[in-house]
Scaffold this motif. Structure first.
Motif, PDB file in Angstrom:
ATOM      1  N   ALA A 166       0.831  -1.203   0.000  1.00 50.43           N
ATOM      2  CA  ALA A 166       0.000   0.000   0.000  1.00 50.43           C
ATOM      3  C   ALA A 166       0.867   1.255   0.000  1.00 50.43           C
ATOM      4  O   ALA A 166       0.579   2.229  -0.720  1.00 50.43           O
ATOM      5  N   ALA A 167       1.938   1.238   0.794  1.00 49.73           N
ATOM      6  CA  ALA A 167       2.829   2.401   0.866  1.00 49.73           C
ATOM      7  C   ALA A 167       3.524   2.655  -0.473  1.00 49.73           C
ATOM      8  O   ALA A 167       3.624   3.800  -0.931  1.00 49.73           O
ATOM      9  N   LEU A 168       4.018   1.597  -1.110  1.00 47.31           N
ATOM     10  CA  LEU A 168       4.672   1.739  -2.408  1.00 47.31           C
ATOM     11  C   LEU A 168       3.691   2.239  -3.466  1.00 47.31           C
ATOM     12  O   LEU A 168       4.047   3.062  -4.316  1.00 47.31           O
ATOM     13  N   THR A 169       2.462   1.742  -3.398  1.00 48.77           N
ATOM     14  CA  THR A 169       1.445   2.155  -4.355  1.00 48.77           C
ATOM     15  C   THR A 169       1.151   3.649  -4.221  1.00 48.77           C
ATOM     16  O   THR A 169       1.081   4.381  -5.219  1.00 48.77           O
ATOM     17  N   ARG A 170       0.993   4.102  -2.990  1.00 47.93           N
ATOM     18  CA  ARG A 170       0.744   5.541  -2.764  1.00 47.93           C
ATOM     19  C   ARG A 170       1.928   6.386  -3.227  1.00 47.93           C
ATOM     20  O   ARG A 170       1.761   7.451  -3.822  1.00 47.93           O
ATOM     21  N   ASP A 171       3.135   5.900  -2.958  1.00 44.69           N
ATOM     22  CA  ASP A 171       4.327   6.642  -3.375  1.00 44.69           C
ATOM     23  C   ASP A 171       4.387   6.758  -4.902  1.00 44.69           C
ATOM     24  O   ASP A 171       4.744   7.813  -5.432  1.00 44.69           O
ATOM     25  N   LEU A 172       4.045   5.682  -5.586  1.00 47.21           N
ATOM     26  CA  LEU A 172       4.064   5.722  -7.050  1.00 47.21           C
ATOM     27  C   LEU A 172       3.042   6.722  -7.594  1.00 47.21           C
ATOM     28  O   LEU A 172       3.323   7.461  -8.533  1.00 47.21           O
ATOM     29  N   MET A 215     -10.670  -9.195  -8.129  1.00 45.33           N
ATOM     30  CA  MET A 215     -11.429  -8.423  -9.107  1.00 45.33           C
ATOM     31  C   MET A 215     -12.588  -7.660  -8.476  1.00 45.33           C
ATOM     32  O   MET A 215     -13.109  -6.707  -9.070  1.00 45.33           O
ATOM     33  N   ASN A 216     -12.988  -8.057  -7.286  1.00 45.04           N
ATOM     34  CA  ASN A 216     -14.062  -7.344  -6.581  1.00 45.04           C
ATOM     35  C   ASN A 216     -13.524  -6.274  -5.630  1.00 45.04           C
ATOM     36  O   ASN A 216     -14.294  -5.541  -5.020  1.00 45.04           O
ATOM     37  N   ALA A 217     -12.210  -6.174  -5.516  1.00 42.54           N
ATOM     38  CA  ALA A 217     -11.615  -5.226  -4.576  1.00 42.54           C
ATOM     39  C   ALA A 217     -11.628  -3.793  -5.102  1.00 42.54           C
ATOM     40  O   ALA A 217     -11.542  -2.845  -4.335  1.00 42.54           O
ATOM     41  N   SER A 218     -11.725  -3.638  -6.435  1.00 46.70           N
ATOM     42  CA  SER A 218     -11.806  -2.310  -7.049  1.00 46.70           C
ATOM     43  C   SER A 218     -12.301  -2.448  -8.484  1.00 46.70           C
ATOM     44  O   SER A 218     -11.914  -3.407  -9.179  1.00 46.70           O
ATOM     45  N   PRO A 219     -13.116  -1.510  -8.952  1.00 45.57           N
ATOM     46  CA  PRO A 219     -13.556  -1.544 -10.362  1.00 45.57           C
ATOM     47  C   PRO A 219     -12.443  -1.189 -11.330  1.00 45.57           C
ATOM     48  O   PRO A 219     -12.629  -1.301 -12.541  1.00 45.57           O
ATOM     49  N   TYR A 220     -11.288  -0.761 -10.798  1.00 45.28           N
ATOM     50  CA  TYR A 220     -10.191  -0.336 -11.663  1.00 45.28           C
ATOM     51  C   TYR A 220      -9.100  -1.393 -11.805  1.00 45.28           C
ATOM     52  O   TYR A 220      -8.002  -1.108 -12.262  1.00 45.28           O
ATOM     53  N   ALA A 242      -4.136  -5.147  -1.009  1.00 47.30           N
ATOM     54  CA  ALA A 242      -3.825  -3.952  -0.223  1.00 47.30           C
ATOM     55  C   ALA A 242      -3.771  -2.703  -1.090  1.00 47.30           C
ATOM     56  O   ALA A 242      -4.102  -1.599  -0.641  1.00 47.30           O
ATOM     57  N   ALA A 243      -3.366  -2.864  -2.342  1.00 44.37           N
ATOM     58  CA  ALA A 243      -3.245  -1.717  -3.247  1.00 44.37           C
ATOM     59  C   ALA A 243      -4.585  -1.319  -3.865  1.00 44.37           C
ATOM     60  O   ALA A 243      -4.806  -0.143  -4.179  1.00 44.37           O
ATOM     61  N   ALA A 244      -5.478  -2.275  -4.041  1.00 39.85           N
ATOM     62  CA  ALA A 244      -6.721  -2.038  -4.785  1.00 39.85           C
ATOM     63  C   ALA A 244      -7.576  -0.884  -4.246  1.00 39.85           C
ATOM     64  O   ALA A 244      -8.106  -0.091  -5.040  1.00 39.85           O
ATOM     65  N   PRO A 245      -7.753  -0.722  -2.923  1.00 43.46           N
ATOM     66  CA  PRO A 245      -8.610   0.362  -2.432  1.00 43.46           C
ATOM     67  C   PRO A 245      -8.085   1.768  -2.730  1.00 43.46           C
ATOM     68  O   PRO A 245      -8.829   2.743  -2.606  1.00 43.46           O
ATOM     69  N   ILE A 246      -6.832   1.872  -3.133  1.00 43.92           N
ATOM     70  CA  ILE A 246      -6.220   3.180  -3.389  1.00 43.92           C
ATOM     71  C   ILE A 246      -6.519   3.675  -4.808  1.00 43.92           C
ATOM     72  O   ILE A 246      -6.388   4.856  -5.112  1.00 43.92           O
ATOM     73  N   LEU A 247      -6.952   2.791  -5.686  1.00 42.74           N
ATOM     74  CA  LEU A 247      -7.030   3.095  -7.110  1.00 42.74           C
ATOM     75  C   LEU A 247      -8.040   4.182  -7.446  1.00 42.74           C
ATOM     76  O   LEU A 247      -7.756   5.078  -8.250  1.00 42.74           O
ATOM     77  N   VAL A 248      -9.231   4.110  -6.874  1.00 46.75           N
ATOM     78  CA  VAL A 248     -10.265   5.096  -7.195  1.00 46.75           C
ATOM     79  C   VAL A 248      -9.821   6.484  -6.745  1.00 46.75           C
ATOM     80  O   VAL A 248      -9.935   7.466  -7.494  1.00 46.75           O
ATOM     81  N   GLU A 249      -9.301   6.561  -5.539  1.00 48.01           N
ATOM     82  CA  GLU A 249      -8.804   7.833  -5.004  1.00 48.01           C
ATOM     83  C   GLU A 249      -7.704   8.416  -5.901  1.00 48.01           C
ATOM     84  O   GLU A 249      -7.654   9.619  -6.157  1.00 48.01           O
ATOM     85  N   GLY A 250      -6.824   7.555  -6.399  1.00 52.12           N
ATOM     86  CA  GLY A 250      -5.710   8.014  -7.217  1.00 52.12           C
ATOM     87  C   GLY A 250      -6.042   8.159  -8.689  1.00 52.12           C
ATOM     88  O   GLY A 250      -5.214   8.644  -9.457  1.00 52.12           O
TER      89      GLY A 250
END
Length: 388
Positions: free
Chosen positions: A78-84, A127-132, A104-112
């Motif tokens: 999650a931290a690496l995903t946010r940093d990217l 595949m259900n963790a995020s529509p992205y 862990a990374a999937a919930p960050i996608l919509v926000e980003g």
């Protein structure tokens, strides 16, 4: 001169002239540590795609930004995903070898406002963790379900399952158990091992004592799969007449030289073999082998990365380089192409890849062990996916 400059600016603002841009793609994977070879395969697949297609899409230039995640570590993922996203300004995310890291990374996608293309992680629930999220790898439900049919067709009545105790392992167990029981088989025992298991002798004894005619096994590809396969041979299970059945993680091509003759005859079901006979695969293998440096190290995560780059290129084309995750994902729903693995489609409903699954047998050809495809299960979706 000033008038010309103002005119050029006006044309740009009105859409008359395209502005060249650099589009960053962030790739998270194990580039060091025990699974570093899988990260090298991610990079080989990416480099192969760039070698065959170039680093430009329209007027835009692709730049790959790598982040190392040596072992499964959801918090670090999650931290690496946010940093990217925040620090590097990536517009696309890709890679993610282990399921917990992708989840862990999937919930960050919509926000980003960033899509994620999964190159490997194989749990249906991602595949259900995020529509992205879009996946170009496989699921263990997808690769394990056909093996149950193969087992029953070959007269196996009793089986034991042995899997690593995390998402993909549980999925693989569930897929095989359901298919085997539905076909009239009996599961005599089910064993789940911690992810850090490296002493398999007690497991081999449980298999021997179970009375099973076959063992269905799943472990994440890497040092553990090689250790399991060696233990199976060294503890005499093959000589005792116990058949080993597995998805293809257990016989990845890079392990076959170390396994030698002990692996011959092992049956696996999987979405890709380096030996797959097609013009597309020959071109891919040549480019990926050059990229990885040691052709014997080339294995299946490379094709997930290669096809993932194709999907991202289509996203960039569809959005004309603009950052619009929703539009990018919509553009590839239903996308079909001929992959090095065969014909594939992104399922418009769940964004997972529909593909052929092959029954393979470890065989020796020209003095080299290969996963020889002996049967094709066409157009396999993900039987483990459930609509949210």
């Amino acid at each position: 001169m000033k008038r010309l400059t103002l005119l050029a600016l006006a044309l740009v603002l009105s859409g008359g002239v395209a502005i060249a841009d650099t589009i960053k793609i962030g790739v998270v994977g194990p580039f060091s540590g025990p699974a570093a070879q899988q990260g090298r395969n991610f990079q080989a697949g990416i480099d192969a795609w760039l070698a065959l297609n170039g680093n430009k899409i329209g007027n835009d230039t692709i730049e790959i930004v790598y982040r190392d995640l040596p072992t499964a570590d959801p918090a670090k993922s999650a931290a690496l995903t946010r940093d990217l996203i925040v620090g590097e300004g990536v517009r696309y995310l890709a890679g993610y070898y282990y399921t917990p890291d992708a989840m862990a990374a999937a919930p960050i996608l919509v926000e980003g406002n960033v899509p994620m293309v999964v190159f490997n992680a194989a749990t249906s629930a991602i595949m259900n963790a995020s529509p992205y999220v879009v996946r170009t790898s496989f699921t263990t439900w997808q690769t394990s379900t056909p093996m149950a049919a193969v087992a029953r067709e070959r007269g196996i009545k009793k089986a034991i399952t042995v899997v690593t105790d995390y998402g993909p392992g549980v999925d693989a167990e569930s897929a095989f158990v359901k298919g085997f029981k539905d076909a009239g088989g009996e599961i005599v025992a089910s064993v789940r091992m911690p992810m850090n298991t490296n002493d398999f002798s007690p497991i081999m004894q449980r298999i021997k004592d179970s009375g099973a005619e076959a063992v269905f096994a799943f472990l994440p590809s890497g040092p553990a799969t090689l250790g399991f396969m060696k233990a199976f041979a060294e503890n005499g299970l093959k000589k005792a007449g116990i058949t080993l059945l597995a998805p293809g993680d257990l016989t990845q091509e890079s392990d076959l030289p170390a396994l030698g003759d002990s692996a011959l005859g092992t049956l696996t079901t999987f979405h890709y073999a380096v030996s797959h006979d097609s013009p597309e695969n020959k071109a891919f293998v040549a480019a990926a082998s050059k990229a990885i440096g040691d052709p014997a190290s080339l294995t299946f995560p490379a094709v997930g990365a290669y096809d993932g780059m194709y999907v991202i290129s289509k996203m960039i084309e569809a959005t004309k380089g603009k950052q619009d995750a929703k539009a990018a994902v919509e553009a590839v729903k239903g996308l079909s192409w001929i992959s090095p693995r065969g014909p594939v489609t992104i399922d418009p409903q769940n964004r997972h890849i529909t593909q052929n699954i092959y029954l393979r047998e470890v065989a020796s050809e020209n003095g080299k062990s290969i996963n020889k495809e002996i049967r094709t299960f066409e157009k396999q979706g993900d039987p483990g996916w459930k609509a949210p």
